[in-house]
Design an enzyme around this catalytic site. Structure first.
Site, PDB file in Angstrom:
ATOM      1  N   ASP A 180      36.122  42.894  45.102  1.00 14.54           N
ATOM      2  CA  ASP A 180      36.741  44.076  44.496  1.00 14.54           C
ATOM      3  C   ASP A 180      36.964  45.213  45.489  1.00 14.54           C
ATOM      4  OD1 ASP A 180      37.029  43.125  41.862  1.00 14.54           O
ATOM      5  OD2 ASP A 180      34.941  43.575  41.388  1.00 14.54           O
ATOM      6  N   GLU A 232      26.927  44.571  36.841  1.00 14.19           N
ATOM      7  CA  GLU A 232      27.971  45.221  37.622  1.00 14.19           C
ATOM      8  C   GLU A 232      28.145  46.638  37.096  1.00 14.19           C
ATOM      9  OE1 GLU A 232      32.724  45.102  38.769  1.00 14.19           O
ATOM     10  OE2 GLU A 232      31.998  44.471  36.811  1.00 14.19           O
ATOM     11  N   SER A 250      42.725  19.858  42.186  1.00 11.02           N
ATOM     12  CA  SER A 250      43.378  21.135  42.503  1.00 11.02           C
ATOM     13  C   SER A 250      44.549  21.386  41.558  1.00 11.02           C
ATOM     14  CB  SER A 250      43.881  21.133  43.945  1.00 11.02           C
ATOM     15  OG  SER A 250      42.810  21.019  44.850  1.00 11.02           O
ATOM     16  N   ASP A 268      42.115  43.811  47.078  1.00 11.40           N
ATOM     17  CA  ASP A 268      42.569  42.679  46.286  1.00 11.40           C
ATOM     18  C   ASP A 268      44.103  42.675  46.202  1.00 11.40           C
ATOM     19  OD1 ASP A 268      42.926  40.737  44.328  1.00 11.40           O
ATOM     20  OD2 ASP A 268      42.371  42.080  42.680  1.00 11.40           O
ATOM     21  N   ASP A 293      36.726  24.711  45.207  1.00 14.35           N
ATOM     22  CA  ASP A 293      36.015  24.159  44.042  1.00 14.35           C
ATOM     23  C   ASP A 293      34.515  24.050  44.324  1.00 14.35           C
ATOM     24  OD1 ASP A 293      35.816  21.864  45.701  1.00 14.35           O
ATOM     25  OD2 ASP A 293      37.698  21.083  44.893  1.00 14.35           O
ATOM     26  N   ASP A 315      29.516  40.870  34.562  1.00 16.21           N
ATOM     27  CA  ASP A 315      30.731  41.631  34.810  1.00 16.21           C
ATOM     28  C   ASP A 315      30.893  42.766  33.809  1.00 16.21           C
ATOM     29  OD1 ASP A 315      33.255  41.722  36.367  1.00 16.21           O
ATOM     30  OD2 ASP A 315      34.181  41.357  34.425  1.00 16.21           O
TER      31      ASP A 315
END
Length: 594
Positions: free
Chosen positions: A442, A375, A155, A486, A175, A346
């Site tokens: 999003d 996307e 982490s 977000d 993770d 993306d």
């Protein structure tokens, strides 16, 4: 007179596309309620006397148009065709040459005046070949940094307490090992595919600012962890789709930092869209993601040491550059060989089409059954012809779902009109491959958009899991997790079962089970038959007929049933033929009709 201005057909588009090397689907658009009958006349354009006539069926209507369809099976795919349109006593021909009176043209001889539509040849490579598994897929989206911390040793420093309020900059330690540990939960829920937001090395918690496309982010694990995840997921019948960010990189990308340091002397100066040298950050003189080159806004500079802003910008990559393409596609090939089952792309509508065609060749060359999802938030027709993507994130349907289910701003019939418009944009293969979502990383969580009305969320989910395309649930929606836009929609998954909405989770499990067992929901035709107050959708596959009914009002509503018996697959109640069903406020039924 017919409304000729509303009539439309375009060969080699969503109005005429091959389903296979010997089957083609033909569509025609006409003014709503204008035509009483539409016939397709089609045959070998070189043996025109062999042509045949077929009735076209109205497949749906939007707010302005009716759409007619007909499937044609052929032994010779060199096709010519035209339409016979009827309204009352009026009948006209509609062909490539326009509108003609059947009594004034000799179709066989007057070829200067009569030119039929043509589909010159069905080439096998041009048929959109969707992956074999998309019709049965049930997706679940995971934001890895917030799902589960399976290995605290990797982490980031100063990791926040799990469950604390998310900010644009804090970390919680989720993770890949955490996802592996929670595969039993995902299998019990019933999902068959995971969509992971980016897992490659980046400086942010969201990882959309890639700094090394060839390396798993060390806070998520390494290549062996990904391979383990893929293998163990596959053992449970769960596929893995990764998120690729190829429109832009992060400011910490080694090649960009070299250009920032050395300007025109850098060997990577043509990897980006830099307007002039030297590179400037105030003001920006290079193109980047969004309205600025920064991750979000000017707040990105707050607290940064001099020069650190270079790491937090998101420069646009020049994917037309052969070296950039080679680097990116090399990374794509590497990760596809780990056994993953697809890619979500993306900002895909800002990348050049040639790159995506090469991308598809690379991915499908390694895994011919991999899915490719773009996307694209708007009309994605140019990308969905079978040479780039299989489908896109279906934000058009998501927006319509918000308007109908969450905000009650449109009626059931207006909702089905919107759905019809979106279905007619694309081929059947593309519609089957759309990723249907209610919320994502999003957007605000759907329950928040509903103002906390759980019935509205359940109705939206009932629609999502019975509609055409691949349903995708955002992590935590099934247990009632909330979140505004977000970063609030990116909270950590609450693994304390005492806080779960177990009734909601059970409802999702029931919907998922229906989706996985009913062929009509996976592959069936769709027909809308709503009333003023009830959304209704019929799905039919061979002898299986399902009727989806949704009452999204605060009052009880009735829906008339046909002359066949029916049983509600959600509630178990049986209904006699010729009666009606009473739907409680904010409720749904999925009827198996005999």
């Amino acid at each position: 007179m017919m409304n000729r201005q509303a009539i439309l057909h375009i060969p080699k588009s969503s109005y005429a596309f091959p389903l296979s090397t010997s089957d083609i689907r033909i569509r025609l658009r006409a003014g709503k309620g204008d035509l009483e009958r539409v016939r397709l006349v089609i045959g070998n354009q070189y043996l025109w006397d062999t042509r045949q006539e077929f009735e076209m069926q109205r497949s749906g209507s939007d707010s302005m148009f009716d759409y007619f369809e007909c499937d044609y099976h052929c032994t010779d795919t060199r096709l010519g065709y035209y339409f016979l349109l009827s309204r009352g006593e009026e009948e006209i021909i509609y062909a490539e040459s326009g509108f003609l009176d059947p009594e004034t043209v000799d179709i066989d001889k007057d070829r200067m005046r009569f030119v039929f539509f043509q589909f010159p040849y069905i080439n096998g490579i041009d048929v959109h070949k969707k992956p074999s598994w998309v019709n049965e897929a049930v997706f679940y989206q995971i934001f890895p940094e917030r799902f589960c911390n399976g290995d605290p040793d990797i982490s980031p420093e100063d990791t926040a307490e799990w469950g604390d309020k998310p900010t644009p900059w804090n970390y919680f330690g989720g993770d890949l090992q955490g996802i592996i540990q929670k595969l039993p939960y995902l299998e019990e829920l019933g999902v068959t595919a995971l969509y992971l937001t980016p897992i490659f090395e980046a400086l942010s918690n969201h990882k959309y600012d890639t700094v090394d496309y060839t390396r798993i982010d060390p806070h998520f694990g390494d290549e062996s962890t990904l391979v383990e995840l893929v293998q163990k997921a596959h053992e449970r019948g769960i596929r893995i789709m990764l998120d690729g960010v190829f429109n832009h990189c992060g400011g910490g990308f080694r090649q960009f930092m070299d250009v920032a340091a050395h300007g025109e002397a850098s060997p990577y100066k043509d990897w980006f869209h830099i307007h002039y040298f030297p590179v400037s950050f105030d003001p920006f003189n290079f193109e980047g993601f969004g309205s600025t080159a920064y991750v979000t806004c000017a707040k990105a500079r707050e607290g940064l040491a001099p020069g650190e802003e270079k790491k937090w910008c998101m420069p646009k990559l020049n994917t037309e550059n052969p070296e950039v393409m080679e680097y990116l596609l090399g990374a794509v090939a590497k990760w596809t060989r780990t056994g993953i089952d697809g890619w979500r792309l993306d900002v895909s509508d800002e990348v050049d089409a040639n790159f995506w065609r090469e991308f598809r060749k690379t991915v499908r060359g390694i895994n011919p059954d991999a899915v490719i999802i773009g996307e694209n938030w708007w009309n994605a027709q140019p990308w969905l012809r079978g040479d780039q993507f299989d489908g896109v994130m279906n934000y058009a349907v998501q927006r319509a779902s918000v308007l109908y289910f969450a905000q009650n701003r449109i009626s059931p019939r207006q909702f089905e009109e919107s759905l019809t418009e979106y279905l007619m944009r694309y081929s059947s293969q593309a519609n089957d491959s759309m990723l249907n979502l209610l919320d994502s990383h999003d957007t605000p969580r759907f329950i928040n958009t509903c103002g906390g009305n759980l019935g509205r969320l359940k109705n939206a989910a009932a629609f999502q899991y019975t509609y055409v395309g691949m349903p995708c649930t955002y992590y935590g929606t099934e247990i009632g997790m909330t979140g505004e836009n977000d970063p609030d929609c990116r909270k950590t998954f609450d693994w304390n079962e005492e806080n779960w909405d177990h009734e909601l989770r059970a409802y999702y499990q029931k919907l998922i089970a229906l989706r996985k067992t009913k062929k009509a929901l996976q592959r069936g035709s769709v027909r809308f038959c709503s009333t003023e107050n009830v959304f209704a959708m019929e799905r039919v596959w061979e002898n299986e007929r399902l009727l989806v009914l949704i009452n999204n009002t605060e009052d009880c509503q009735e829906y008339p049933l046909s002359r066949a018996k029916a049983v509600d697959l959600l509630g178990g109640k049986e209904y006699a033929a010729g009666g009606s069903i009473e739907l409680a406020p904010y409720s749904a039924a999925v009827l198996a009709v005999e």
